[in-house]
Scaffold this motif. Structure first.
Motif, PDB file in Angstrom:
ATOM      1  N   SER D  41       0.954  -1.030   0.022  1.00 40.84           N
ATOM      2  CA  SER D  41      -0.088   0.028   0.039  1.00 40.84           C
ATOM      3  C   SER D  41       0.694   1.288  -0.064  1.00 40.84           C
ATOM      4  N   GLU D  83      -6.982   0.896  -0.355  1.00 40.33           N
ATOM      5  CA  GLU D  83      -7.114  -0.056   0.632  1.00 40.33           C
ATOM      6  C   GLU D  83      -8.115   0.512   1.707  1.00 40.33           C
ATOM      7  N   ASP D 158      -6.249  -1.710  -4.583  1.00 38.68           N
ATOM      8  CA  ASP D 158      -5.277  -2.056  -3.363  1.00 38.68           C
ATOM      9  C   ASP D 158      -6.361  -3.024  -2.719  1.00 38.68           C
ATOM     10  N   GLU D 159      -6.339  -4.284  -2.786  1.00 35.15           N
ATOM     11  CA  GLU D 159      -7.064  -5.260  -2.021  1.00 35.15           C
ATOM     12  C   GLU D 159      -8.667  -5.231  -2.377  1.00 35.15           C
TER      13      GLU D 159
HETATM   14 MG   LIG Z   1      -1.880  -2.794   2.124  1.00 33.85          MG
END
Ligand SMILES: [Mg+2]
Ligand SMILES: Nc1ncnc2c1ncn2[C@@H]1O[C@H](COP(=O)(O)OP(=O)(O)OP(=O)(O)O)[C@@H](O)[C@H]1O
Ligand SMILES: Nc1ncnc2c1ncn2[C@@H]1O[C@H](COP(=O)(O)OP(=O)(O)OP(=O)(O)O)[C@@H](O)[C@H]1O
Ligand SMILES: [Mg+2]
Lengths: 376, 332, 249, 233, 290
Positions: D41, D83, D158-159
């Motif tokens: 991240s 994220e 991000d995720e």
């Molecule tokens: Mg992360």
């Protein structure tokens, strides 16, 4: 021949904060007096020592007033004058008392300032009780002389020390004088709006309105009265600030016309008055009572120094307690401090705005014009 | 908390206690007293605002209650000044607990809390200004009657000493917050109320305890004010100035730190005095300079002045671009 | 241990939880799964006292706690974690956990020691002195778990504490969770990571649009058609089958 | 399209990325893998201009962007779905989507919102609801939808599957594949390693702030070390 | 009991005065909504604007209502600059620091004005300052009526900006989610400054509406800020419509209670109402939402 060391005199005034305007006017008067004394050769009994004014800024609040008093003491002043507001004067005189430093209060009116057993504390101007007594006596005469007499009264006052104190006294005394109090309205300082106060007055339609507030509120009040077409027989202010301020008279001549005030005020025909008015004008502001009061007070201090022949604090205190002084521009006859420190002869004057000018109407000794009453 | 925990407090108190006996002028003594009074009020503020994260704009409510209680009890009821001191602190705490009870019950925090405390202080100011017992607009003058038993000290060096002792009490209390379960809970509530609740913290009680303690300290400052100046009116006692001063000193000094409020009060009032020297007699100029200094201080010491000295000890790992942990999600 | 009896919750028009009854057996690891927005978190929030119930009852160890404030439930031994993590951002990881530990001890040294033990157990050891705000999402989830554990609970309500971990990390943490249970802590968990659910839970409940649609052993439940349709999808179901869960078609 | 050269950065004085190199070609899906807290991240924040670089260079479509502001980077077409979603809780779902197009072409806004609704039917149902009251998974959908609204050239995810139900995870991977098919370049950070490698063409593995492995996704899937470290097998 | 026309007039007066309060409160609530801090410099900015109006009158002979058109962009720019170049950098984005900085700014402005203008009170004597509109027995202040209409118009404009423009949506977005905002390409510092600018511009309008009926000295703004705080909370912090309705409500309450209780206690009425609302409807009468 060496010039003797200057005698330092402290002037405690609100130079900043919400009362700064008053501080400014006061300092103008004091400075003129200092110049006069020094130009006339200083304090003769001290070998012609000049006097030097040291200004302490009370910042319009009580703690800063006490702190400024301490600082004046550190600087070695022989005496302090001023104070202006009652709260500030209370703490400041107390701080000065620790050093047996004499303190002459100028215009603060709370009765409690003298009579606390502080031997260093004196008051030059009239207190509440003195002023109301005289104001009401004058009012009585005014009304007696009128053909169309006022019967009903409304009191409008600010809710601080000064306004509430006055209103309290008047609520006690007015009924005995045959007036009927139809309404007592208090408002905070600063006030954002006066229309509701005026609305109430409009519905009650009293013969006489007795306002006591600070300058800004008075202006707002008087303007709103004019707008709402409330026209009582008279507006009779006590320590009203505005009806004895040239700013108001100049800026709102219509709203000001006929308003009466019982307030600290210099003698109109005294030569110093014109000089002070000019000095104030030179500073780009408008004349009010602070200037002559502080002017006179410095002269009184100079006389005390002269009589004491010493700049010693104890000697000065003793002199102030025992001797008489000339109040110069103030209408006090002879200045004489009683055992509580109050100037026995302190006296407010009654003024009325007539044809765009402020005229003294009472007492006769100083009167410039006949009162106009009822106004409407 | 052990005796060792108190160790850092001693030298500071010692210095403060010796200071007045070094031949200071009256105005410096007066300034010192005023600094201690503001420091004490700020310590009170710090308990609630710094540790508890409940910034108030109305600590005047406690200050004024302490001050008025002391003045009224002495002048109207002839109560001994020391007893009046205790009563002032107790009444101040009660006002604190009462305001806490009302506001915390409905979950007020953040600016709501700040403004409601301001409102309470204003209500008290308006009432004090117009009621008989407080002397209304005329205020109260406490008659001068020097003597230890009257808590009026002719020699002000000893009054400084007294004030320093009170500040010492404040320091000990703050230290205790740093080292105790109560303090840990209070800080936890500041950081995240829901999480604290989930971990078994009785949020209401801890907050109530904090506001009571906070009010007690500030009320003590009020009592000292009365005893030093011997005059009160509604604007002095309940006016916004003390709320602002307390908040100012605590934040400038360093929130949630032990010495922050003291440092803040000393520096702010000291700076005020110094700028006055350089004002050149132009009204307002000194405060203008003061305002500029304040902004610069905040710009360069964002953690407060106490933060500067602690900086070298600070954990380096602390996040700079603090990630927002609240995203107002579906969790209640 | 935990009995939920006909619980309902409505948010202005939307019925988030609709007449749900379930029980979590003492000493078990019980799962709660269901599509996003099914009402799982809301159900947890009501169980722990964070959201007032509209109807129904919550009983913990036989005692009715429906209207008991959350901190008292925690004292009794029922602790929740938050799906949207709620760290004490300004405090260090150690101090965060210590707040939990203070529930059982008034002593600072004890609380800090306990925090260290619990932190180490959950793999937060190296981060103990970091500010909680510097943790990653997954780190914060572990912190949630650590803090809850430090209160020495008897029932843990875990809301997606494994989210954000990669499969290996999940594999590593499963034994930790099991050991927590073996220490006598009952666990009730919401989880979308089926690997964990299949491995850990003895029983799962499936929630959909606020209603309970299935319950039972995970392998069986995951083979039920409504569950596959609403929650798993064909792909995940197939993968679970392949991994040996063998749910029936 | 994206060139990351020797990027070093971190928080305060802690270095997190210690010289990361990475490239993404037009139209590719590139996966970035790594265990918890390695700095994935952090890399994304550096790419988006949120976190300033200590040293190194980032080039996007042939222009240096490492000194640009986040706004300029978005304008250039590099957009991130962060994220933890970071949606605007006090705005409605629809307003969230509209702001996704803040730097974009306003004339196409309506059509794009309709596109997002077509992809996430649930969002359309909730269009007037404040985003803060959505469930975790709904918020995730909104975040992705908002990212799509700016018509990015390179989308960083991000995720994105965090907190989604298995069914939605699957749908999301399908969506990513579809977006890539339409010509969008994607940088994907995921813990769902297996599925990521299935749709990605290439992958990087971060460890200790550096890229330790890079290669074709197909090869990595078979890599024993990788299976041990990330797949739990 | 007062005659009906008096009561009616008081209430209308209250509405009209409340409108101007509301305008001050709208600026405050905007800034609060985004920066999450109570802007202590708000009063000083109002004072500054009022001096601006006064200067334009005194030295350029400009009518106060016309001056609004000139002063609004100036205050907008000033607000923008102060946030962007002073509050932003010095406040480090922390609530407490920002609070202190705004306090510092208010000290600087107030005392700067004191240095320049002394503490004198200044007024503007327009020929319509005393004009009334006569409706039957009612005497309505003409400048107040103008103030009412202008406030409503300003509020509508602010509302439109917030809800119908991208900048407005960005303002609301930044209020709650900074990082997310930056990631969609919003320049957060610019938006902060825009918010401050908008809030300050409202003050320019308020100043122009006040000056024909009020006075200015370096402390004047303070009198309006306290009541503006109250309104902001009453209406729900960060809510523009709330501030507007709250302002009108406070105006009416103040008028009614000062008619029946006297002005001093009328103030008490405001605060008691305020406390009651907070206790029973803590998010404000109209909900907190920007
Ligand atoms: Mg992360
Ligand atoms: N405060 C609220 N106001 C309105 N609606 C709400 C509120 N809280 C939750 N909801 C709605 O209730 C539903 C259930 O939410 P909940 O958070 O319980 O879902 P969940 O099962 O935990 O989902 P996920 O797996 O995505 O976290 C969602 O549709 C959500 O939008
Ligand atoms: N704001 C911050 N301040 C200080 N340290 C931080 C901050 N944010 C992250 N870190 C640290 O930087 C490291 C990398 O974090 P990052 O969020 O980039 O990890 P990640 O690879 O995305 O992990 P995850 O898979 O858990 O999301 C971690 O050790 C984390 O603790
Ligand atoms: Mg959930």
């Amino acid at each position: 021949r060496a010039q003797p060391a200057a005698v330092k005199i402290g002037l405690l005034q609100p130079m900043s904060g919400f009362l700064a305007g008053d501080g400014q006017l006061a300092s103008i008067g004091a400075k003129v007096a200092v110049e006069e004394v020094n130009a006339a050769g200083g304090i003769k009994s001290l070998g012609g020592a000049p006097i030097e004014l040291i200004i302490g800024d009370s910042q319009s609040n009580a703690e800063a007033g006490a702190q400024a008093t301490e600082t004046l003491n550190d600087e070695g002043v022989s005496i302090i004058t001023g104070g202006f507001a009652s709260g500030i004067s209370t703490t400041a005189t107390q701080a000065a008392a620790r050093y047996d430093l004499p303190f002459i209060v100028d215009t603060a009116v709370s009765d409690a300032i003298t009579g606390r057993g502080l031997s260093n504390t004196f008051r030059f101007g009239p207190s509440f009780s003195i002023a109301t007594t005289i104001a009401l006596a004058n009012l009585q005469r005014l009304n007696d002389a009128a053909e169309d007499k006022a019967k009903t009264v409304a009191l409008v006052h600010e809710d601080g020390l000064f306004g509430s104190g006055l209103a309290g006294l008047m609520q006690e005394k007015l009924p005995d004088m045959g007036f009927e109090i139809v309404e007592v309205i208090s408002h905070p300082t600063p006030a954002r709006d006066m229309s509701n106060v005026v609305l109430r007055l409009r519905s009650l339609n009293p013969d006489l309105i007795i306002p006591s507030h600070y300058y800004n509120e008075f202006v707002l009040f008087a303007r709103t009265l004019q707008q709402q077409r409330v026209k009582p027989k008279g507006i009779y202010a006590i320590f009203g600030g505005a009806a004895s301020s040239y700013r108001f008279v100049n800026e709102y001549p219509e709203a000001a016309e006929g308003v009466m005030d019982c307030n600290h005020w210099g003698m109109p025909d005294h030569p110093a008055t014109a000089k002070l008015m000019q000095a104030v004008k030179d500073e780009g502001t408008f004349y009010a009572y602070n200037t002559p009061t502080n002017y006179a007070l410095i002269h009184v201090v100079a006389q005390a120094l002269e009589k004491a022949g010493s700049s010693d604090r104890a000697a000065l205190t003793e002199t102030l307690k025992t001797q008489d002084f000339d109040p110069t521009v103030m209408p006090y006859g002879i200045v004489k401090f009683d055992e509580t420190g109050q100037n026995q002869n302190a006296l407010p004057l009654n003024t009325q705005v007539q044809n765009g000018d402020i005229k003294v109407i009472y007492p006769e000794d100083y009167a410039q014009a006949e009162p106009v009453f009822p106004v409407n | 908390m052990s005796a060792r925990d108190l160790f850092p407090i001693l030298p500071v108190l010692l210095v403060l206690a010796v200071l007045p006996f070094l031949g200071l002028s009256g105005s410096l003594l007066n300034l010192l007293i005023f600094m201690m009074i503001v420091a004490l009020a700020a310590q009170g503020w710090n308990v609630l605002g710094g540790y508890g994260g409940l910034a108030s704009f109305g600590h005047a409510a406690f200050f004024g209650t302490g001050a008025y209680a002391a003045a009224i009890l002495q002048t109207r009821y002839g109560v001994n000044a020391w007893a009046a001191l205790v009563a002032g602190v107790v009444l101040g705490s009660l006002v604190g607990a009462f305001i806490g009870l009302l506001t915390f019950r409905s979950g007020l925090k953040g600016s709501y809390f700040a403004l409601i405390t301001l409102a309470f202080a204003e209500v008290l100011r308006i009432i004090a200004n117009s009621s008989e017992i407080t002397g209304g607009g005329a205020g109260i003058v406490v008659p001068i009657d020097y003597g230890f038993e009257n808590l009026q000290l002719r020699d002000r060096r000893f009054f400084v000493l007294l004030a320093v002792i009170c500040v010492g009490v404040g320091l000990v209390i703050t230290r205790w917050l740093d080292r105790s379960k109560f303090g840990a809970y209070l800080i936890a509530i500041r950081e995240n109320e829901d999480a604290a609740r989930a971990l078994g913290v009785n949020v209401m009680n801890v907050k109530l305890g904090a506001i009571t303690l906070s009010a007690a300290l500030t009320a003590l400052a009020g009592v000292l004010y009365t005893q030093n100046f011997l005059f009160l009116d509604a604007n002095v006692a309940y006016g916004p100035w003390i709320s602002i001063e307390a908040l100012f000193a605590a934040i400038v000094g360093g929130l949630g730190t032990m010495f922050g409020p003291l440092i803040g009060a000393v520096v702010l009032l000291g700076a005020g005095e110094i700028t006055k020297e350089f004002s050149g007699g132009i009204p307002g100029f000194d405060l203008l300079v003061f305002g500029v200094i304040l902004i610069i201080t905040v710009a360069f010491a964002p953690n407060g002045l106490a933060g500067i000295s602690l900086k070298s000890f600070r954990r380096k790992t602390r996040g700079h671009t603090a990630r927002s942990s609240r995203d107002g999600g579906a969790d209640a | 241990m935990l009995e939920i009896d006909r619980l309902s919750k409505r948010f202005s028009g939307l019925v988030a939880v609709d007449d749900v009854s379930l029980r979590v057996e003492h000493g078990s690891i019980t799962g709660l799964i269901g599509p996003n927005g099914a009402g799982k978190t809301t159900l947890f929030a009501m169980s722990a006292g964070f959201v007032p119930v509209d109807a129904g009852n919550v009983r913990f160890e036989g005692a009715t706690v429906t209207s008991m404030p959350p901190h008292e439930r925690t004292r009794l031994g029922m602790v929740r974690t938050f799906q949207i993590v709620q760290p004490f951002a300004g405090l260090s990881v150690r101090e965060n956990i210590a707040v939990g530990a203070y529930l059982r001890t008034p002593d600072r040294a004890d609380a800090l020691a306990e925090a260290e033990t619990v932190g180490n157990r959950l793999g937060l050891g190296p981060m103990l002195d970091f500010a909680a705000s510097s943790l990653t999402v997954a780190g914060r989830k572990r912190l949630e778990l650590a803090r809850a554990l430090a209160t020495r609970p008897r029932l843990l309500l875990l809301d997606e504490v494994l989210a954000g971990l990669n499969p290996t990390e999940i594999r590593d943490i499963l034994p930790v969770i099991r050991s927590i249970r073996d220490d006598g802590v009952t666990i009730f968990m919401i989880e979308h990571i089926m690997q964990a659910v299949m491995n850990l839970c003895e029983t799962v409940y499936v929630l959909n649009e606020g209603k309970l649609i299935a319950e039972g052993a995970p392998a069986i439940v995951c083979g039920e058609r409504p569950v596959i349709e609403a929650y798993l999808g064909q792909g995940a179901a197939a993968r679970l089958r392949a991994e040996g869960g063998q749910p029936h078609a | 399209m994206l060139e990351v050269r020797n990027v070093r950065t971190g928080y305060g004085e802690t270095e997190i990325l210690r010289g990361v190199n990475l490239t993404v070609a037009e139209g590719e899906i590139v996966a970035v893998l790594g265990s918890n807290g390695v700095g994935k991240s952090t890399l994304n924040m550096a790419l988006s201009g949120i976190l300033p670089l200590w040293s190194g260079e980032i080039e996007f479509t042939g222009h240096r962007i490492d000194q640009r502001s986040p706004a300029e980077i978005v304008e250039a077409g590099l957009v991130q779905v962060p994220e933890g979603r970071k949606i605007f809780p006090n705005l409605t779902v629809e307003e969230n989507l509209e702001l996704g197009n803040y730097r974009g072409d306003r004339s196409r806004r309506k059509a794009m919102v309709a596109d997002v609704y077509a992809t996430f039917g649930r969002l359309k149902e909730r269009r007037r609801q404040y985003a803060g009251t959505l469930s975790g998974g709904e918020q995730q959908m909104l975040a992705i939808g908002r990212g799509m609204m700016s018509a990015p050239r390179l989308l960083i995810l991000d995720e994105p599957s965090l907190g989604l139900s298995p069914l939605l995870v699957e749908e999301m991977f399908t969506l990513i594949g579809r977006l890539a098919g339409e010509g969008l370049t994607i940088l994907l950070v995921e813990q769902n390693v297996m599925q990521s490698l299935e749709i990605a063409s290439r992958a990087y593995i971060l460890e200790n702030g550096e890229v330790v492995v890079e290669g074709a996704a197909r090869d990595l899937r078979e890599d024993a070390r990788l299976r041990q470290a990330y797949l739990g097998l | 009991m007062y005659p009906i026309p008096i009561i009616a007039e008081a209430l209308i007066n209250g509405l009209m005065l409340g409108a101007v309060y509301a305008l001050v409160a709208v600026g405050l609530t905007l800034i609060y909504g985004v920066l999450h801090i109570v802007n202590f410099a708000h009063g000083a900015f109002l004072t500054l604007s009022m001096f601006g109006i006064w200067l334009l009158w005194e030295h350029a002979g400009l009518d106060p209502y016309l001056s609004i058109l000139m002063l609004t962009p100036i205050m907008f720019g000033l607000g923008y600059g102060v946030q962007r170049f002073i509050i932003g950098p010095a406040g480090h984005g922390r609530d407490n620091s920002i609070l202190l900085v705004t306090l510092g700014i208010s000290i600087v402005i107030e005392n700067g004005l004191l240095v320049v203008f002394k503490s004198d009170t200044r007024t503007i004597a327009t020929d319509y300052g005393f004009r009334v509109i006569e409706i039957g027995p009612l005497l309505l202040s003409w400048p107040r009526a103008v103030g009412f209409v202008a406030t409503m118009a300003t509020a509508v404009i602010v509302w439109l900006i917030l809800n119908r423009t991208d900048v407005g949506k960005a303002i609301r977005a930044v209020a709650k989610e900074k990082l997310g905002a930056r990631l969609v390409g919003i320049d957060v510092n610019h938006i902060y400054a825009m918010t401050f600018a908008l809030g300050s511009a409202c003050l320019a309008v308020a100043a122009g509406l006040l000056m024909p009926v009020f006075y200015v000295n370096p402390q004047t703004g303070g009198a309006f800020v306290l009541v503006a705080f109250t309104i902001v909370v009453l209406g729900g912090m960060g809510s523009v419509t709330g501030a507007l309705l709250g302002g009108l409500l406070i105006g009416v309450v103040e008028a009614a209670s000062s008619l029946f209780l006297g002005d001093s206690l009328g103030q008490l009425g405001i605060f008691v109402l305020f406390i009651l609302v907070l206790l029973f409807k803590p998010t404000g009468l109209f909900g907190a939402r920007i």
